[in-house]
Design a protein around this motif. Structure first.
Motif, short mmCIF file in Angstrom:
data_model
loop_
_atom_site.label_atom_id
_atom_site.label_comp_id
_atom_site.label_asym_id
_atom_site.label_seq_id
_atom_site.Cartn_x
_atom_site.Cartn_y
_atom_site.Cartn_z
N THR A 284 0.84 -1.20 0.00
CA THR A 284 0.00 0.00 0.00
C THR A 284 0.87 1.25 0.00
O THR A 284 0.61 2.22 -0.72
CB THR A 284 -0.93 0.02 1.23
OG1 THR A 284 -1.74 -1.17 1.21
CG2 THR A 284 -1.83 1.25 1.22
N SER B 44 1.13 7.94 -7.77
CA SER B 44 1.08 9.34 -7.38
C SER B 44 2.08 10.18 -8.16
O SER B 44 3.00 9.65 -8.80
CB SER B 44 1.36 9.48 -5.88
OG SER B 44 2.70 9.11 -5.60
N LYS C 133 1.01 4.10 -2.91
CA LYS C 133 0.67 5.49 -2.57
C LYS C 133 1.80 6.46 -2.88
O LYS C 133 1.56 7.57 -3.38
CB LYS C 133 0.32 5.57 -1.09
CG LYS C 133 -0.02 6.99 -0.61
CD LYS C 133 -0.42 7.00 0.86
CE LYS C 133 -0.72 8.43 1.32
NZ LYS C 133 -1.13 8.46 2.75
#
Length: 203
Positions: A22, A31, A26
């Motif tokens: 995760t 991103s 992220k």
């Protein structure tokens, strides 16, 4: 998308609280990199410019390290935050360039092998023992001797003259496929997370 104003302590907290997969998604894969301050348009244009010069699809390019995450995941750098003197680590997923580099390193001509610097010799051994296993070629150490060195060196030099990477050293690592990139980054996240937990345990 994350803001460049996100503090290093906040990133370290996520590193401790989130599962490695995760956290990697992220901060690395899903991103805009830390140094681009949520400016997706500039990031896309930057990758397109680099991709065109090295003949790699821009979607196969990602910024890792502190320039991407906001802190270094290298335990030797003590999770240091991205700063004015930080370099820029670029991950390039290209089976073609990986295979060309791998074959060259495996059957390196004697004339090239004898001309290697001590750092390059050590890096070659590191590739044989570890990096090839992870499906990566450390261009930051061996790029200048690889068959496709000239356009890549020129491209990275050109990108170091463009904002927001202007004035920074840009290093490229080549990955065999996205699975190799993800596995390598997850390993880095797990190592950094272990360091955070040890630090917290000592406080």
């Amino acid at each position: 998308m994350r803001s460049i104003r996100m503090s290093a302590p906040s990133i370290r907290k996520d590193l401790s609280d989130l599962e490695p997969g995760t956290f990697a998604s992220k901060y690395i894969f899903e991103s805009v990199p830390h140094m681009f301050a949520e400016d997706m348009d500039t990031y896309i244009a930057w990758k397109a410019a680099l991709g065109e010069q090295i003949e790699v699809d821009p979607r196969a390019i990602a910024i890792t390290g502190s320039a991407g995450v906001g802190i270094s995941l290298n335990p030797a750098k003590s999770l240091k935050g991205f700063g004015p003197e930080s370099d820029v680590d670029v991950a390039v997923v290209s089976a073609h360039h990986f295979d060309v580099a791998w074959r060259f390193l495996r059957s390196m001509p004697t004339s090239v092998r004898l001309s290697l610097t001590r750092r390059q010799r050590e890096s070659k051994k590191d590739h044989e023992k570890r990096l090839i296993y992870w499906g990566t070629i450390a261009g930051d150490r061996l790029l200048e001797i690889l068959p496709f060195a000239q356009p890549w060196v020129e491209a990275l030099s050109h990108m170091s003259g463009l904002d927001p990477t202007a004035g920074r050293e840009i290093n490229a690592r080549i990955y065999r496929d996205f699975e190799s990139l993800r596995a390598y980054q997850l390993r880095s996240v797990e190592q950094a997370r272990t360091q955070v937990e040890k630090t917290e345990g000592m406080s």
